[in-house]
Design an enzyme around this catalytic site. Structure first.
Site, PDB file in Angstrom:
ATOM      1  N   ARG A  16     -13.864 -20.517  28.603  1.00  0.00           N
ATOM      2  CA  ARG A  16     -14.095 -21.400  29.770  1.00  0.00           C
ATOM      3  C   ARG A  16     -15.104 -22.486  29.434  1.00  0.00           C
ATOM      4  O   ARG A  16     -14.874 -23.674  29.638  1.00  0.00           O
ATOM      5  CB  ARG A  16     -14.610 -20.578  30.969  1.00  0.00           C
ATOM      6  CG  ARG A  16     -13.528 -19.894  31.768  1.00  0.00           C
ATOM      7  CD  ARG A  16     -14.143 -18.948  32.815  1.00  0.00           C
ATOM      8  NE  ARG A  16     -14.679 -17.778  32.154  1.00  0.00           N
ATOM      9  CZ  ARG A  16     -14.099 -16.566  32.129  1.00  0.00           C
ATOM     10  NH1 ARG A  16     -12.995 -16.379  32.805  1.00  0.00           N
ATOM     11  NH2 ARG A  16     -14.634 -15.570  31.480  1.00  0.00           N
ATOM     12  N   THR A  96     -25.293 -18.427  25.996  1.00  0.00           N
ATOM     13  CA  THR A  96     -24.796 -17.064  26.216  1.00  0.00           C
ATOM     14  C   THR A  96     -25.851 -16.249  26.961  1.00  0.00           C
ATOM     15  O   THR A  96     -27.037 -16.309  26.628  1.00  0.00           O
ATOM     16  CB  THR A  96     -24.477 -16.404  24.858  1.00  0.00           C
ATOM     17  OG1 THR A  96     -23.568 -17.251  24.161  1.00  0.00           O
ATOM     18  CG2 THR A  96     -23.868 -15.020  25.044  1.00  0.00           C
ATOM     19  N   THR A  97     -25.417 -15.483  27.948  1.00  0.00           N
ATOM     20  CA  THR A  97     -26.356 -14.681  28.748  1.00  0.00           C
ATOM     21  C   THR A  97     -26.169 -13.197  28.446  1.00  0.00           C
ATOM     22  O   THR A  97     -25.226 -12.799  27.760  1.00  0.00           O
ATOM     23  CB  THR A  97     -26.156 -14.950  30.254  1.00  0.00           C
ATOM     24  OG1 THR A  97     -24.794 -14.673  30.587  1.00  0.00           O
ATOM     25  CG2 THR A  97     -26.491 -16.399  30.603  1.00  0.00           C
ATOM     26  N   HIS A 152     -20.428 -15.153  41.214  1.00  0.00           N
ATOM     27  CA  HIS A 152     -19.727 -15.692  40.048  1.00  0.00           C
ATOM     28  C   HIS A 152     -18.274 -15.218  40.044  1.00  0.00           C
ATOM     29  O   HIS A 152     -17.933 -14.233  40.692  1.00  0.00           O
ATOM     30  CB  HIS A 152     -20.394 -15.240  38.740  1.00  0.00           C
ATOM     31  CG  HIS A 152     -21.589 -16.061  38.362  1.00  0.00           C
ATOM     32  ND1 HIS A 152     -22.864 -15.742  38.776  1.00  0.00           N
ATOM     33  CD2 HIS A 152     -21.706 -17.201  37.630  1.00  0.00           C
ATOM     34  CE1 HIS A 152     -23.719 -16.643  38.309  1.00  0.00           C
ATOM     35  NE2 HIS A 152     -23.056 -17.531  37.614  1.00  0.00           N
ATOM     36  N   LYS A 156     -16.886 -12.818  34.817  1.00  0.00           N
ATOM     37  CA  LYS A 156     -18.247 -12.747  34.269  1.00  0.00           C
ATOM     38  C   LYS A 156     -18.596 -11.314  33.901  1.00  0.00           C
ATOM     39  O   LYS A 156     -18.352 -10.382  34.665  1.00  0.00           O
ATOM     40  CB  LYS A 156     -19.266 -13.312  35.274  1.00  0.00           C
ATOM     41  CG  LYS A 156     -20.673 -13.358  34.699  1.00  0.00           C
ATOM     42  CD  LYS A 156     -21.593 -14.254  35.499  1.00  0.00           C
ATOM     43  CE  LYS A 156     -23.004 -14.227  34.959  1.00  0.00           C
ATOM     44  NZ  LYS A 156     -23.121 -14.763  33.592  1.00  0.00           N
TER      45      LYS A 156
HETATM   46  P1  NAD Z   1     -15.265 -16.856  28.017  1.00  0.00           P
HETATM   47  O1  NAD Z   1     -14.958 -15.407  27.869  1.00  0.00           O
HETATM   48  O2  NAD Z   1     -14.326 -17.736  28.775  1.00  0.00           O
HETATM   49  O3  NAD Z   1     -15.441 -17.502  26.542  1.00  0.00           O
HETATM   50  C1  NAD Z   1     -16.094 -16.862  25.479  1.00  0.00           C
HETATM   51  C2  NAD Z   1     -15.609 -17.480  24.173  1.00  0.00           C
HETATM   52  O4  NAD Z   1     -16.339 -16.909  23.086  1.00  0.00           O
HETATM   53  C3  NAD Z   1     -14.122 -17.240  23.881  1.00  0.00           C
HETATM   54  O5  NAD Z   1     -13.538 -18.442  23.430  1.00  0.00           O
HETATM   55  C4  NAD Z   1     -14.152 -16.210  22.744  1.00  0.00           C
HETATM   56  O6  NAD Z   1     -13.003 -16.287  21.927  1.00  0.00           O
HETATM   57  C5  NAD Z   1     -15.420 -16.676  22.029  1.00  0.00           C
HETATM   58  N1  NAD Z   1     -15.963 -15.682  21.102  1.00  0.00           N
HETATM   59  C6  NAD Z   1     -16.167 -14.358  21.313  1.00  0.00           C
HETATM   60  N2  NAD Z   1     -16.647 -13.779  20.194  1.00  0.00           N
HETATM   61  C7  NAD Z   1     -16.752 -14.765  19.265  1.00  0.00           C
HETATM   62  C8  NAD Z   1     -17.168 -14.807  17.903  1.00  0.00           C
HETATM   63  N3  NAD Z   1     -17.586 -13.679  17.276  1.00  0.00           N
HETATM   64  N4  NAD Z   1     -17.160 -16.001  17.244  1.00  0.00           N
HETATM   65  C9  NAD Z   1     -16.734 -17.121  17.863  1.00  0.00           C
HETATM   66  N5  NAD Z   1     -16.327 -17.155  19.162  1.00  0.00           N
HETATM   67  C10 NAD Z   1     -16.326 -15.979  19.837  1.00  0.00           C
HETATM   68  O7  NAD Z   1     -16.732 -16.940  28.640  1.00  0.00           O
HETATM   69  P2  NAD Z   1     -17.441 -18.160  29.412  1.00  0.00           P
HETATM   70  O8  NAD Z   1     -17.171 -18.061  30.874  1.00  0.00           O
HETATM   71  O9  NAD Z   1     -17.151 -19.437  28.677  1.00  0.00           O
HETATM   72  O10 NAD Z   1     -18.987 -17.744  29.204  1.00  0.00           O
HETATM   73  C11 NAD Z   1     -19.525 -17.525  27.911  1.00  0.00           C
HETATM   74  C12 NAD Z   1     -21.003 -17.207  28.031  1.00  0.00           C
HETATM   75  O11 NAD Z   1     -21.717 -18.343  28.527  1.00  0.00           O
HETATM   76  C13 NAD Z   1     -21.348 -16.055  28.992  1.00  0.00           C
HETATM   77  O12 NAD Z   1     -22.430 -15.322  28.459  1.00  0.00           O
HETATM   78  C14 NAD Z   1     -21.770 -16.777  30.267  1.00  0.00           C
HETATM   79  O13 NAD Z   1     -22.639 -16.019  31.078  1.00  0.00           O
HETATM   80  C15 NAD Z   1     -22.491 -17.955  29.660  1.00  0.00           C
HETATM   81  N6  NAD Z   1     -22.643 -19.126  30.543  1.00  0.00           N
HETATM   82  C16 NAD Z   1     -23.849 -19.738  30.498  1.00  0.00           C
HETATM   83  C17 NAD Z   1     -24.054 -20.903  31.223  1.00  0.00           C
HETATM   84  C18 NAD Z   1     -25.374 -21.623  31.075  1.00  0.00           C
HETATM   85  O14 NAD Z   1     -25.556 -22.696  31.664  1.00  0.00           O
HETATM   86  N7  NAD Z   1     -26.298 -21.099  30.266  1.00  0.00           N
HETATM   87  C19 NAD Z   1     -23.040 -21.434  32.018  1.00  0.00           C
HETATM   88  C20 NAD Z   1     -21.811 -20.773  32.040  1.00  0.00           C
HETATM   89  C21 NAD Z   1     -21.603 -19.619  31.277  1.00  0.00           C
END
Ligand code: NAD
Length: 264
Positions: A16, A96-97, A152, A156
């Site tokens: 996402r 990442t959280t 959320h 999540k």
């Molecule tokens: P998601 O599951 O849609 O995407 C995660 C991505 O990481 C996927 O593309 C997956 O294939 C990839 N991935 C997993 N393991 C991997 C690896 N070993 N090497 C490379 N890529 C890998 O999740 P999301 O909704 O995009 O959220 C991801 C993280 O970001 C979560 O921890 C979420 O809480 C955090 N987040 C933080 C903020 C912020 O502002 N800090 C905002 C939104 C989301």
């Protein structure tokens, strides 16, 4: 790399946030997607995510191409990439959280040799909210019950959100409390009356909610509510890319979004 643009590695381009980062990066002339790194079983490994760039699954090859990487993935990926980035001194922006001790240690080690920007929330509004919530907590004594409610999307994984914990930390810091002692993240059964000074955080999950946070301060006969609503992931992506452009000009160390925004 064209015209001195900073080369950026996007982790998890199929995710996402990864997709939002790729779209946001396409609008910036000062940044160029230099590589994308995904899991071996991620969808779309055979498709270009930026001109001439297909995702790789090889960490070292991805890092070799970039000056800074942007990580919105999982705690395990955060730890693995931060460890590999240390040898190459690549700057990091980590969204990442739910990071565990292993990921935190890897980021601390990377920060000894490269700038590392980490934030549970890269939106301007939430970072302003952190300051406002801290100001409210300083102005109101612990007789005002502080509770955080966050909403959320159903996908999540971690709860309460990193942002909710950040808000709870801001309240605890403003009151001179230790969040490890006063934080309360679940209530069920006969839990008794609410102790004075407790800071609650409750997670609601469903549908496609991008992210909402409300800090409540409950007084006797009145109540204050401070709310942020994110309606588009692009805000996190634009904030993270702003942090990436900023990070490559900083000395090694740990930074957060307040540093990037000059709000410290
Ligand atoms: P998601 O599951 O849609 O995407 C995660 C991505 O990481 C996927 O593309 C997956 O294939 C990839 N991935 C997993 N393991 C991997 C690896 N070993 N090497 C490379 N890529 C890998 O999740 P999301 O909704 O995009 O959220 C991801 C993280 O970001 C979560 O921890 C979420 O809480 C955090 N987040 C933080 C903020 C912020 O502002 N800090 C905002 C939104 C989301």
């Amino acid at each position: 790399m064209t015209g001195g643009a900073t080369g950026v590695l996007i982790l998890g381009p199929s995710g996402r946030m990864g997709r939002a980062l790729l779209a946001a990066a396409a609008t910036r002339a000062d940044l160029q997607i230099a590589a994308a790194l995904d899991r071996t079983d991620a969808p779309g490994l055979d498709r270009e995510v930026a001109p001439g760039i297909k995702p790789t699954t090889l960490i070292d090859a991805a890092l070799a191409a970039a000056q800074v990487y942007v990580d919105f993935t999982t705690p395990a990926a955060t730890a693995a990439v931060a460890r590999a980035a240390r040898d190459r001194r690549v700057a990091a922006v980590v969204g990442t959280t739910g990071l565990d001790a292993d990921a935190e240690a890897a980021l601390a080690a990377l920060a000894e040799v490269a700038p590392v920007v980490g934030a549970p929330n890269f939106s301007v509004g939430v970072n302003l909210l952190l300051g406002l919530v801290g100001a409210a907590a300083r102005a109101l004594d612990t007789g005002w019950d502080a509770e955080i409610v966050e909403l959320h999307h159903r996908g999540k994984r971690d709860a309460p959100s990193g942002t909710a914990l950040g808000l709870a930390r801001a309240i605890a810091a403003a009151r001179g409390q230790d969040l490890a002692e006063v934080g309360r993240y679940a209530r069920s059964g006969d839990v008794g009356a609410r102790p004075t000074g407790e800071i609650g955080a409750v997670a609601v999950r469903g549908g496609d909610v991008v992210g909402e946070h409300t800090a409540y301060f409950f007084g006797a006969g009145e109540r204050l509510e401070l709310t942020h609503r994110a309606t588009d992931r692009a805000i996190f992506a634009h904030g993270a890319l702003r942090a990436a452009a900023w990070a490559v000009r900083q000395p090694p160390g740990r930074y957060d979004m307040l540093d990037v925004l000059g709000m410290r």
